[in-house]
Design an enzyme around this catalytic site. Structure first.
Site, PDB file in Angstrom:
ATOM      1  CB  CYS A  81       0.324  -4.888  -4.607  1.00  0.00           C
ATOM      2  SG  CYS A  81       1.591  -4.047  -5.509  1.00  0.00           S
TER       3      CYS A  81
HETATM    4  N1  LIG Z   1       3.222  -4.161  -2.681  1.00  0.00           N
HETATM    5  C1  LIG Z   1       2.810  -3.059  -3.222  1.00  0.00           C
HETATM    6  N2  LIG Z   1       3.520  -2.498  -4.195  1.00  0.00           N
HETATM    7  N3  LIG Z   1       1.691  -2.498  -2.789  1.00  0.00           N
HETATM    8  C2  LIG Z   1       1.082  -1.348  -3.334  1.00  0.00           C
HETATM    9  C3  LIG Z   1       0.393  -0.546  -2.277  1.00  0.00           C
HETATM   10  C4  LIG Z   1      -0.340   0.636  -2.815  1.00  0.00           C
HETATM   11  C5  LIG Z   1      -0.988   1.457  -1.742  1.00  0.00           C
HETATM   12  N4  LIG Z   1      -1.844   2.455  -2.279  1.00  0.00           N
HETATM   13  C6  LIG Z   1       0.065   2.106  -0.863  1.00  0.00           C
HETATM   14  O1  LIG Z   1       0.497   3.172  -1.191  1.00  0.00           O
HETATM   15  O2  LIG Z   1       0.437   1.588   0.148  1.00  0.00           O
END
Ligand SMILES: NC(=[NH2+])NCCC[C@H](N)C(=O)O
EC number: 3.5.3.6
Length: 411
Positions: free
Chosen positions: A401
């Site tokens: 991420c």
């Molecule tokens: N590619 C990912 N899994 N990104 C995680 C993103 C986390 C972020 N807090 C959201 O909810 O958007």
């Protein structure tokens, strides 16, 4: 001319990656704001930065060029000149709820007095009411709720550079994201691609821009090889958006297959890459929690239809068989997060134990806290580079991420 963007797999040797160093935005909020900002806690900034620098150094030590979004965005505005800066600011204010009016004017004066880098940083970290020299006198601004502290909310999720855009082949998607907390983020990516000298006028194909109502996020977009993608049907990515991008990829790209994989729609598993990542030619991490009875899961293999612009969809539920067919492999190693133990898998998935970043075939970067999954990856022959993770993990995202690959070697 070689394209400044080149990503034909999830695993090819990583050459260039885009990161965002966490700044004031990750602590510029209160617990009440956490659910809306998609955070589960408030990270301790100095340690989060230390951890992030460790992550960036790990990548650099492996020969990877690290670019920073905040720097590229300011450089893009420098290169674009006054009109580009003004348009960007207007767009950002509009998307922050101030298309016109006295607050718009006050914010524009405030941000307008800064140089590009300070302005970018300020927009990212959010603007508190008490820092702007402005006394509301007109009815509309005076009616703004007084107890809300911000004119412009912070954007704490920016360090998850994977999501607002995704590089695919020699192009990218610049994403219309699901929640208001993240929708402004992709404006930064848009100006970088349009105006930064490294990317501007280089024939980069935008497979899908941010001007859409249907939603897609990069955590759901996995480039399996130069003609196959997997895209999560998730809390963040809708079926319409998948079909739309599939059409564009088939029409103008070298892709002929998109595997849509339906995952549970919840916060812990918001994107496909929180439960499934590719880590080698024939190896994947899979969170056992996404597989239903008998290990089944809904997938649709999308290929071009008979007539131009049409799609053909085939529904299947055996993920392993679907992947084997699409990737033309005799066998596959699906490695269960937490070794498949329900408590360990749940715990390690929550802290992004499935969210591995491959920097070469069989070489992955992971959070050190997921020690059961990490050991298992090593037992399956992978080289695992662990990074420190106490504060970064509070934002619910891991190494995949936090990174947006820009250039990878072909596999
Ligand atoms: N590619 C990912 N899994 N990104 C995680 C993103 C986390 C972020 N807090 C959201 O909810 O958007």
């Amino acid at each position: 001319m070689t394209s400044p963007i080149h990503v034909t797999s999830e695993i090819g040797k990583l050459k260039t990656v885009l990161l965002k160093r966490p700044g004031r935005e990750i602590e510029n909020f209160t617990p009440e704001m956490m659910p809306r900002l998609l955070f589960d806690d408030i990270p301790y900034l100095p340690i989060a930065q230390k951890e992030h620098d460790y992550f960036a150094d790990t990548l650099r030590d492996n020969g990877i060029e690290v670019l920073y979004l905040e720097k590229l965005a300011a450089e893009a505005l420098d290169a674009g000149g006054d009109k580009v800066r003004d348009d960007f600011l207007e767009q950002m204010l509009t998307e922050s709820g101030y298309a016109t009016g006295t607050i718009h004017d006050a914010l524009k004066d405030y941000l307008g007095s800064m140089n590009n880098q300070d302005m970018v940083n300020k927009i990212m970290e959010g603007i508190r009411k008490n820092e702007v020299d402005f006394v509301p006198t007109d009815l509309v601004s005076a009616a703004e709720t007084e107890d809300y502290q911000f004119y412009m909310d912070p954007m704490p999720n920016l360090y998850f550079t994977r999501d607002p855009s995704a590089c695919i082949g020699e192009g990218l998607s610049i994403n219309h994201m699901t929640y208001p907390a993240r929708q402004r983020e992709s404006l930064f990516n848009e100006i970088v691609i349009k105006y930064h000298p490294r990317f501007a006028n280089k024939g980069i194909h935008v497979w899908r821009d941010r001007n859409h109502d249907t939603r897609i996020e990069g955590g759901d977009e996995l480039v399996l090889n130069d003609h196959v993608m997997a895209i999560g049907v998730s809390q963040r990515t809708s079926a319409d958006a998948i079909q739309d991008i599939a059409k564009n990829l088939f029409k103008d790209g070298h892709f002929d297959t998109v595997i849509a994989i339906k995952i549970p729609h919840n916060h812990a598993m918001m994107h496909l890459d929180t439960v499934f990542t590719m880590i080698n030619y024939d190896q994947f991490t899979v969170h056992p929690g996404i597989l239903g009875e008998g290990g089944h899961i809904d997938t649709w293999t999308i290929t071009p239809g008979k007539n131009e612009g049409e799609l053909h969809l085939e529904h299947r539920t055996d993920l392993k068989a679907v992947l084997k067919d699409a990737l033309k492999l005799d066998d596959l190693d699906l490695i269960p997060t937490g070794g498949g133990d329900p408590i360990i898998a749940g715990r390690e998935q929550w802290n992004d134990g499935s969210n591995t970043l491959a920097i070469a075939p069989g070489v992955v970067v992971t959070y050190n806290r997921n020690y059961v999954s990490n050991d298992l990856l090593r037992k399956h022959g992978l080289k695992v580079l662990e990074v420190i993770s106490s504060e970064l993990s509070r934002g619910r995202g891991g190494p995949r991420c936090m990174s947006c690959p820009i250039v990878r070697e072909d596999i």
